[in-house]
Enzyme design. Structure first.
Site, PDB file in Angstrom:
ATOM      1  CG  PHE A 115     -22.264 -54.565 -25.454  1.00 29.28           C
ATOM      2  CD1 PHE A 115     -22.944 -53.786 -25.174  1.00 29.28           C
ATOM      3  CD2 PHE A 115     -22.022 -53.889 -27.263  1.00 29.28           C
ATOM      4  CE1 PHE A 115     -23.608 -51.994 -25.540  1.00 29.28           C
ATOM      5  CE2 PHE A 115     -22.891 -52.531 -27.429  1.00 29.28           C
ATOM      6  CZ  PHE A 115     -23.266 -51.935 -26.730  1.00 29.28           C
ATOM      7  CG  ASP A 116     -22.529 -57.664 -30.216  1.00 23.05           C
ATOM      8  OD1 ASP A 116     -22.986 -56.121 -30.611  1.00 23.05           O
ATOM      9  OD2 ASP A 116     -21.159 -57.583 -31.091  1.00 23.05           O
ATOM     10  CB  SER A 168     -33.517 -63.258 -14.702  1.00 25.42           C
ATOM     11  OG  SER A 168     -34.745 -62.847 -15.892  1.00 25.42           O
ATOM     12  CB  CYS A 195       7.045 -73.549 -37.757  1.00 25.45           C
ATOM     13  SG  CYS A 195       7.017 -73.511 -35.832  1.00 25.45           S
ATOM     14  CD  GLU A 197     -24.421 -65.976 -11.408  1.00 22.92           C
ATOM     15  OE1 GLU A 197     -23.791 -65.568 -11.772  1.00 22.92           O
ATOM     16  OE2 GLU A 197     -25.202 -65.990 -10.440  1.00 22.92           O
ATOM     17  CE  LYS A 247     -26.503 -59.179 -14.097  1.00 22.09           C
ATOM     18  NZ  LYS A 247     -25.308 -60.424 -15.336  1.00 22.09           N
ATOM     19  CG  ASP A 303     -27.444 -57.561 -23.005  1.00 26.53           C
ATOM     20  OD1 ASP A 303     -27.847 -58.439 -22.538  1.00 26.53           O
ATOM     21  OD2 ASP A 303     -26.136 -57.233 -21.652  1.00 26.53           O
TER      22      ASP A 303
END
Length: 661
Positions: free
Chosen positions: A35-36, A83, A402, A170, A114, A38
């Protein structure tokens, strides 16, 4: 905005996009979300549309995919593997429909999911699979034929002997397969893939097809690139023929000439994407008619007859109810947030990793925080930000001991991870056992991860020392383990008792102490007793040792659990002394060597043994104290450092000449 500012922003955008594109396509190691990425790409497109005179030929908007690795042979694509242009709103898809209708009459569309994987081409001659290649930059890809052969769903021979067929598909890794792979990588202390797409790409590019075969890759085939011997007039006809031939085609697709119906189906795919076991990041709309596709043609980068719709990452606000601390198989303490359940990308989410203390501190995540959640890459839930911290909430800190074994935890400078280093911590037992039995450690032939997993599951071992108490009778009762195999394994375990001390030291899993460091350590302190008694100043005097390594050793053996393990191993007969190697001569007495590159005939181990048998030392880094650098093909930065310090550089031939006088 003035022209200078535009040029500056364009330059910065192109540089950022090239960098992140290289991390994504070529290195399979993305640093930002799709997303970033794009958003950066869309901003570049907008500016270039406004200022066409500033568009450059090398702009990312003019490129396809990533560069080709030189690991595999190159394949030139006769039909370019283009593409797709991305849309991020329904309005943009309506614009695509409008452009298509201006060019052709009454278009009909096919819409498919997709898939988020690695695009490949498969070639068949007379119905037999002959070659598989990656997309690469769209014009030139990589020959990955042998790796593609390992994918079970790729037909090796078609139902019909078509003279020539090239299809596009794909390669992907299922969500469940991705989870199993990440668990396996964590267990073996490998760097995990960040998402299924990168896992698929990295798996398909393995040099060893056996590794690819073990990754569980799959494929969907969705396009005919070239065909001789048959003809198709439209896409859905081609898809049905591909299905008849045995190819796995998209599980659902929809045909319509009405864009509003297409949009409804895209919404349906989006709502159902959480139900799929394969990764998707959107939907693809394609003109069905091949003759209309030819009329529409392509731009420099995209076909005008197809458009991808990318689903935006769905974000929801919720409350953090609790933070649980999990101890991973590598000893890392991982905080996991427990949230009020919300629905994201079609599934209910109530848990998400909070990564480490730095992440928690940076975002100021607290129990009771109101946070924004989203699914990274439509797969992994993540905290985007904290909306507010109600009154009474307090900053969260990881525990100092721990939660699994109660031993103190540590975090080294420069590392994000906080970890338990107790070699007998129950939470990391299996990882310790795999490391202990490994080739560079105790080298127990036949004792692989699968058998160790069975042994721990059956409760037969809870410590590396327990391996030396196993009997052939116990082992023979394991699944897929016969009497003879059990006897062989017991013999291999017994044989490992005689290993040189350095193997045991490495097998103990001391942080920052690899096999080479263990050899150096045991060369200076030739018994376990002396190793355990060594001080930081004494250890720091070892050539090639740093302060951190010395502190790790002292810290490790200061733990009662570590000393108990060593005592038990010694009582069971495991060797606690270093081999006294017979010295062939003293030619290299007082000389220190560093090895770099690939030697013509000698392995690094063989070269090191020759030097050490003749009185020399082999270290891992070049300094002013280094006497010689022994260099082969493809040397690294060590050779440059040797040149800068004036350290003599030897070839293998020159080393042997010195030995022969």
């Amino acid at each position: 905005m003035d022209k200078t500012s535009v040029e500056r922003e364009l330059s910065e955008l192109r540089e950022q996009i090239r960098y992140h594109g290289r991390k994504y396509y070529t290195e399979d190691d993305p640093e930002i979300s799709d997303f970033d990425y794009d958003k950066l790409y869309r901003r570049l497109e907008e500016l270039e549309a406004q200022y066409p005179e500033l568009v450059t030929e090398d702009s990312p908007t003019r490129q396809v995919g990533g560069k080709v690795y030189n690991t595999f042979a190159e394949v030139v694509h006769e039909v370019p593997m283009e593409s797709l242009h991305d849309s991020f709103s329904e309005e943009e898809l309506r614009d695509f429909d409008r452009r298509v209708r201006e060019a052709v009459d009454g278009p009909e569309y096919i819409v498919e999911p997709k898939f988020d994987g690695l695009s490949v081409a498969l070639e068949y001659v007379d119905g037999t699979f002959t070659r598989g290649s990656t997309r690469g930059d769209g014009h030139t890809g990589e020959d990955v034929t042998e790796n593609i052969r390992t994918i079970k769903t790729v037909p090796k021979r078609l139902e019909s002997p078509i003279p020539f067929l090239e299809v596009r598909g794909e390669v992907y890794l299922s969500d469940s397969g991705f989870e199993k792979l990440c668990e396996r990588q964590e267990l073996l202390e490998e760097k995990p893939f960040k998402n299924p797409r990168n896992a698929a790409a990295g798996s398909l590019r393995q040099k060893d097809p056996k590794i690819t075969a073990g990754r569980g890759l799959d494929i969907f085939v969705f396009n005919v690139q070239q065909i001789r011997g048959e003809e198709f007039t439209c896409h859905d006809q081609a898809l049905e023929r591909l299905r008849e031939l045995g190819f796995p085609v998209p599980p659902s697709y929809f045909k319509s000439g009405d864009m509003e119906e297409i949009l409804r189906f895209i919404r349906e795919i989006g709502e159902k994407r959480g139900e799929y076991d394969f990764p998707i990041d959107g939907a693809v709309v394609k003109v069905n008619s091949f003759s209309q596709r030819e009329e529409l043609g392509s731009t420099a980068k995209f076909p005008r007859w197809a458009e991808a719709f990318k689903y935006p990452p769905e974000e929801k606000e919720t409350t953090l109810l609790d933070i649980e601390i999990n101890v991973g198989r590598t000893g890392v303490l991982t905080p996991t947030g427990v949230f009020e359940p919300v629905t994201l990308a079609g599934t209910t989410v109530s848990r998400a990793t909070l990564h480490n203390q730095d992440f928690i501190t940076e975002k100021d995540v607290r129990v009771g925080s109101r946070v924004i959640l989203r699914k990274a890459g439509e797969i992994i839930p993540e905290v985007v930000s904290v909306v507010e911290n109600p009154e009474g909430t307090e900053p969260f800190l990881l525990p100092e001991v721990c939660p699994s074994c109660g031993e103190p935890v540590s975090r080294h400078e420069g590392e994000a991870a906080t970890r338990c280093t107790n070699p007998q911590c129950p939470a990391q037992l299996l990882r310790h056992l795999i490391h202990f039995a490994g080739r560079d450690a105790m080298d127990i032939d036949g004792l692989g991860p699968a058998i160790l997993e069975q042994l721990t599951r059956e409760g037969l071992i809870s410590s590396p020392a327990d391996l030396y108490t196993l009997t052939a009778r116990q082992l023979a009762e394991l699944e897929r383990m016969g009497k003879k195999s059990a006897e062989n394994l017991v013999n291999a375990i017994e044989k490992s008792k005689r290993n040189d001390l350095y193997r045991l030291v490495y097998a103990l899993g001391i942080p920052h102490i690899g096999a080479k460091a263990a050899q150096l350590l045991c060369g200076s302190f030739p018994s376990m007793e002396r190793v355990m008694a060594a001080t930081v100043p004494e250890l720091s005097e070892i050539n090639g040792f740093g302060g951190v390594m010395a502190e790790e050793i002292v810290d490790f053996f200061s733990r009662e659990s570590a000393r108990e393990l060593v005592d038990r191993l010694a009582a069971l007969g495991v060797n606690m002394r270093a081999e006294e190697k017979e010295q062939a001569g003293s030619l290299f007495e007082g000389k220190t060597f560093v090895l770099t590159g690939t030697l013509p005939t000698l392995s690094r181990k063989a070269a090191s043994d020759i030097i050490q048998r003749n009185g020399g030392k082999v270290t891992g880094s070049v300094s002013k104290k280094t006497s010689y650098v022994l260099a082969g093909e493809d040397p690294g930065s060590k050779l440059l450092k040797a040149d800068s310090l004036g350290v003599p550089v030897l070839s293998e031939e020159e080393l042997m000449a010195m030995l022969n006088g």
